[in-house]
Design a protein around this motif. Sequence first.
Motif, short mmCIF file in Angstrom:
data_model
loop_
_atom_site.label_atom_id
_atom_site.label_comp_id
_atom_site.label_asym_id
_atom_site.label_seq_id
_atom_site.Cartn_x
_atom_site.Cartn_y
_atom_site.Cartn_z
N ASN A 175 54.67 32.92 34.48
CA ASN A 175 54.52 34.77 34.49
C ASN A 175 53.34 34.98 34.33
N MET A 177 51.10 37.92 33.65
CA MET A 177 50.77 38.53 32.80
C MET A 177 51.32 38.38 31.89
N PRO A 247 34.72 32.92 42.97
CA PRO A 247 36.01 33.75 43.54
C PRO A 247 35.72 34.87 42.69
N GLN A 250 33.93 38.15 43.24
CA GLN A 250 33.67 38.55 44.31
C GLN A 250 34.92 40.16 43.85
N HIS A 251 35.18 40.08 42.72
CA HIS A 251 36.31 41.31 42.34
C HIS A 251 35.88 42.42 41.75
N ALA A 252 36.56 43.15 42.90
CA ALA A 252 36.17 44.56 42.64
C ALA A 252 35.65 45.25 41.11
N ILE A 298 28.87 51.63 33.52
CA ILE A 298 28.89 50.63 33.55
C ILE A 298 27.44 49.85 34.34
N LYS B 83 35.99 50.52 32.42
CA LYS B 83 36.35 50.87 33.97
C LYS B 83 37.82 51.05 33.57
N GLU B 87 39.70 53.47 35.65
CA GLU B 87 40.52 54.20 36.18
C GLU B 87 41.74 54.56 35.97
N GLN B 126 46.71 47.03 30.38
CA GLN B 126 48.19 46.51 31.32
C GLN B 126 48.29 46.66 32.21
N ASN B 127 48.72 47.00 32.61
CA ASN B 127 48.91 47.75 34.30
C ASN B 127 48.87 49.10 34.38
N THR B 163 55.34 43.04 36.00
CA THR B 163 54.46 41.95 35.80
C THR B 163 54.40 41.00 37.42
N GLY B 164 55.12 41.09 38.18
CA GLY B 164 55.01 40.30 39.39
C GLY B 164 53.69 40.20 40.08
N VAL B 251 29.89 41.67 48.71
CA VAL B 251 31.72 42.21 48.98
C VAL B 251 32.21 42.13 47.27
N THR B 252 33.53 42.92 47.54
CA THR B 252 33.91 43.11 46.86
C THR B 252 35.56 43.50 47.45
N PHE B 253 36.23 43.09 46.46
CA PHE B 253 37.91 43.11 46.87
C PHE B 253 38.92 43.78 45.46
N HIS B 254 39.53 44.40 46.04
CA HIS B 254 40.65 45.48 45.90
C HIS B 254 41.68 43.80 45.32
N GLN B 255 41.92 44.06 43.92
CA GLN B 255 42.85 42.87 43.30
C GLN B 255 44.56 42.14 44.28
N LEU B 259 41.29 35.63 46.93
CA LEU B 259 40.13 35.13 46.34
C LEU B 259 39.51 34.02 46.89
N THR B 260 39.99 32.83 46.23
CA THR B 260 40.25 31.93 46.56
C THR B 260 40.34 31.13 47.79
#
Lengths: 901, 438
Positions: A175, A177, A247, A250-252, A298, B83, B87, B126-127, B163-164, B251-255, B259-260
């Motif tokens: 996993n 996480m 890569p 490119q993360h937000a 930031i 950040k 969030e 964490q999440n 956690t998935g 460009v930036t992306f949502h998780q 990305l790869t």
Amino acid sequence: MSGHDSKYFSTTKKGEIPELKEELNSQYKDKRKDAVKKVIAAMTVGKDVSSLFTDVVNCMQTENLELKKLVYLYLINYAKSQPDLAILAVNTFVKDSQDPNPLIRALAVRTMGCIRVDKITEYLCDPLQRCLKDDDPYVRKTAAICVAKLYDINAELVEDRGFLESLKDLISDNNPMVVANAVAALAEIQDNSNSPIFEITSHTLSKLLTALNECTEWGQVFILDALSRYKAADAREAENIVERVTPRLQHANCAVVLSAVKMILQQMELITSTDVVRNLCKKMAPPLVTLLSAEPEIQYVALRNINLIVQRRPTILAHEIKVFFCKYNDPIYVKMEKLEIMIKLASDRNIDQVLLEFKEYATEVDVDFVRKAVRAIGRCAIKLERAAERCISVLLELIKIKVNYVVQEAIIVIKDIFRRYPNTYESIIATLCESLDTLDEPEAKASMIWIIGEYAERIDNADELLESFLESFPEEPAQVQLQLLTATVKLFLKKPTEGPQQMIQVVLNNATVETDNPDLRDRAYIYWRLLSTDPEAAKDVVLAEKPVITDDSNQLDPSLLDELLANIATLSSVYHKPPEAFVTRVKTTAQKTEDDDYPEGGSETGYSESSAHAADGGVSPTSSSNVPYSAARQPAPAPPSPAAPVPDLLGDLIGLDNNAIVPVDQPATPSGPPLPVVLPASTGQGLQISAQLTQQDGQIYYSLSFENNSQIPLDGFMIQFNKNTFGLAAAGPLQVPQVQPGTSARTLLPMVMFQNLSQGPPSSLLQVAVKNSQQPVWYFNDKASLHVFFTEDGKMERGNFLETWRSLPDSNEVSKDFPDIVVKAEATLDRLPASKMFFIAKRKHANQDVFYFSAKLPRGIPFLIELTTVIGTLGVKCAIKTPSPELAPLFFESLETLLKV
Amino acid sequence: MPVAASAIYFLNLRGDVLINRLYRDDVGGNMVDAFRVHIMQTKELGTCPVRQIGGCSFFYMRISNVYIVIVVSSNANVACAFKFVVEAVALFKSYFGGAFDEDAIRNNFVLIYELLDEIMDFGYPQNLSPEILKLYITQEGVRSPFSSKPTDKPVPNATLQVTGAVGWRREGLVYKKNEVFLDIVESVNLLMSSKGSVLRCDVTGKILMKCFLSGMPDLKLGLNDKIGLEKESQLKSRPTKSGKTIELDDVTFHQCVNLTRFNSEKTVSFVPPDGEFELMKYRITEGVNLPFRVLPTIKELGRTRMEVNVKVKSVFGAKMFALGVVIKIPVPKQTAKTSFQVTSGRAKYNASIDCLVWKIRKFPGQTEPTMSAEVELISTMAEKKSWTRPPIQMEFQVPMFTASGLRVRFLKVWEKSGYNTVEWVRYITKAGSYEIRC
């Protein structure tokens, strides 16, 4: 249900605590839940509800998850203050950690880890062991962090129970996480330990890089930060790593981007192919620019980091200067940082655009920003030779606006431009002279006076201009007085006519007789003597060609820059300081190994120990521990003659005929902790001196460090001390070898007391003169903290203390408040004995703690000390009784530094 | 160390602690007093968001009437900390239903405690996905959008989803009608000199997505950007279709975006979270279509009079129109009297911001309304300093227009059950910081 929680904050008139107690013990579930909410509300606003501990803990055994979470929250806050009662909760915790619901299992382990009570910690091990192997990933990821918590409380326990191995197993968990949290925990444990616990092999590396694709944004940060410590074996491996990390750019999430940038920059150092490097630079630019559209806070973090990045890799953002143009509504801290980067990116290609911007900023409202903008123009002029003329014309335009602070700032930078490009732009002096009367800031005045003196032969009315300043000579600040003195001498040497001659007499008189500033007086005497003995030599000295200054906008030292780049995104990169400079928490284990590296005694070099933990021999070949004075005197020639008249001091330094100044031939010590800088390199023509008084085994030393940032090797160092309150003087020769450019040398100079006593009120001021064969004499001021002199035998018996206290008259008692000192814990006070202030007793008075200490100065002057404070809050009151109350101010000064540490 | 926080405090403007959580033992409970004394009660507030006092460092942000302060004593990851705050506030807002302020915090303190316990452990974030947290957070916000869900029964497989690998979407979603809404929102940032030359100009855009899709769908988005199109034609070995292509600077992306895969194939493919989220952000500096040109002439006639003429030209298609156009022209503080003439909209003098404010509710394309104003000033002796002329600022929204020229070419949805989806796309361009020096 909930929603309007504010109702829980309302209170009733009659006793709140008893009422809550009653409700907590109610038989109705809802009423109990409401009661716990009220308790939490009270806790939030800072009321002490710890007396309800037992009642709240009784509510813990419930099936209701909401209620359970509230009780746990309460426990985290109060368990520490009620350690004996906290044990009541252990059973429930242990039971919960085996609950069928994974949320409850995780909650139990997470909360137990937050309760830092020894007894609970003991019970935490078994549940933790189980949870690390739990079927549910949510429980495992929580347990992973819990190991780090436990390590913080009790590192040995973690090692003994094999939790580190379990944690390492989790790196291979399926996993993502769990993997991320295990990496975070291991990295933290490694940070606080010196034995190799978490070593990243190429195998772990590839596993973690794979996990990177799947874990949450925060998990990516943990992994990237941990991996940035990895040193690739060769360029090829580095390229592979970089390829898999890019890569992430490119993360937000800005934290992911910065951590990825950090890792790429680290690996780039190894990559040799210029194509690959160029390509990487191209890839990093856009994400860095994008960070500037985030929240201003930031942006600030990003800008501080970009500042570092462009120092190492200027090409990355060379074409992006426009994005650093300030927006009108940017917060001031963002504007200031953007300006700094604009200077760094300014080039011959974009300077016209940049100058237009700076000019625009110079008309804005915020004074600090305007000043910085004007200064930026000057820095560009110094940096870009071909653009200097354009920069100057912009400065002249700004001077014409006649806004006072703009004019003054412009004059300061123009002085630097003259230094950088001598004999090039003097035609503008006339314009500058027009704004002479408006100058009211010392730095601007000093700069203008310097310009007049330097170019006295080209300014027809130079004498009149200087004369106008001379009228107010005694009232001017030191900086201006010094410049006036030098400028007048220059004027006289260049135009030795009647007018300047009269002026110089006035000035020298003012600067020697009328002043109490030693710097000014000394400089005046030197000029005086030079002028009266050999005017030609005076010309050579005073009108000598000055070394050309350079641009300081890339000011960070390369090794510091390396360290900061390895810390991108962290506080260190924001402060531009290495972590040790602001992280106070000491690694105990680290100290131990350092000692191992330097075996006791260190006799081969004789000097290997630093003052911080060198309690025994080896500090100086001449001093064996218990007979400090006699031993220290042996190699020393006669101490300087006491009460030498001031002109003799001058003679001493110039003539080199005094015994106290001892030539140097023996090599001395390297290493040791950094000392405070007493003479910065900027004033010392590249020589930086750091120094501090220390005491070791009863012997007082002056620990000195010389850092040569100039272009020439320096040797023949000598030192002399002015008369001072403690009569400190050098007891031996100053042993400094030749210092090559770019290197530094360290030495311990044994000192004697009561040799060189000054009259007048006691003062901690220690005036020092240092010279070498290549440079002029440097004068600097240091502080002699009283605690350095305290002796080993200062500890008193309780009875003795009381007796002495009573025997001294009340007039010998002096007290002082330190409103902004906070004694965080008694541990702070535990440090005092290390400074020879010995603990006598402690008592409680109302809610305050009162501590008593004793200390003793040489010649047996005792100090009885009473400290009153509330632990953990601001404000300390100190009262002392001593036969020498006149030393009290020095004592308080010294105490303040001790407590502030 | 990626630690982001040792403690977090929420303070109101007076400095009272509304709520706090200590995550680590290395900072004292009363460090916030130092913050109050040394930063809040001094002029230092607002000069720098990262400060060191004593052995501790403070990072702070103000959001409406609340200061969020993070305290650390180690070399923490500041980027991570800020950040995290951003969030976390977004998360709180999604629970409170919009507002985040002092009252909202007081009204939801139990919920916030619970969230703080869940979203950060020992200083490690964490999440923070609202979608997932709502599965097992027991408290509800005041106007929680999820209020219809049963909350006191935890979802059985919640922990696996937290956690998935797809940590942002839960399984088993069913919608009668499968719909996707795409909003392309662009902000144009402009800095123009008084002579009309563009000093700095860029577009920051974001694609907001609202998904109501059943199951675990795979989505693929195609835009008219140059790199993506080139790659596509390369893969399918056929030439690019003619038509406008644009170059994205970054460009930036949502998780949720792989990305790869984006890096190797230049395609945007993802499993979306349920509901609303920001799919991507982009930035463009080349070939920006400015929707408006502003031509100001400001004359100072002596010490007491000014003449202001402003012409605004809309340069987008004649069939389109801009909404809520506001032009703010700064005037000196000592303005006494103003008179206006406008060919469209309304203008007035707003003394609290020292500006002439000209508002045009609906502004058609290819038109150029003008405003001329006469400003009378009180001549005061005190105002020696010349007026610094801040820039003219402009606000607007232009629907169905993108300053960058970006277009969505396709949005493909695959799900194993093979349902049909309805896709909706909207475009809008807003003013970011649109400044014209005068």
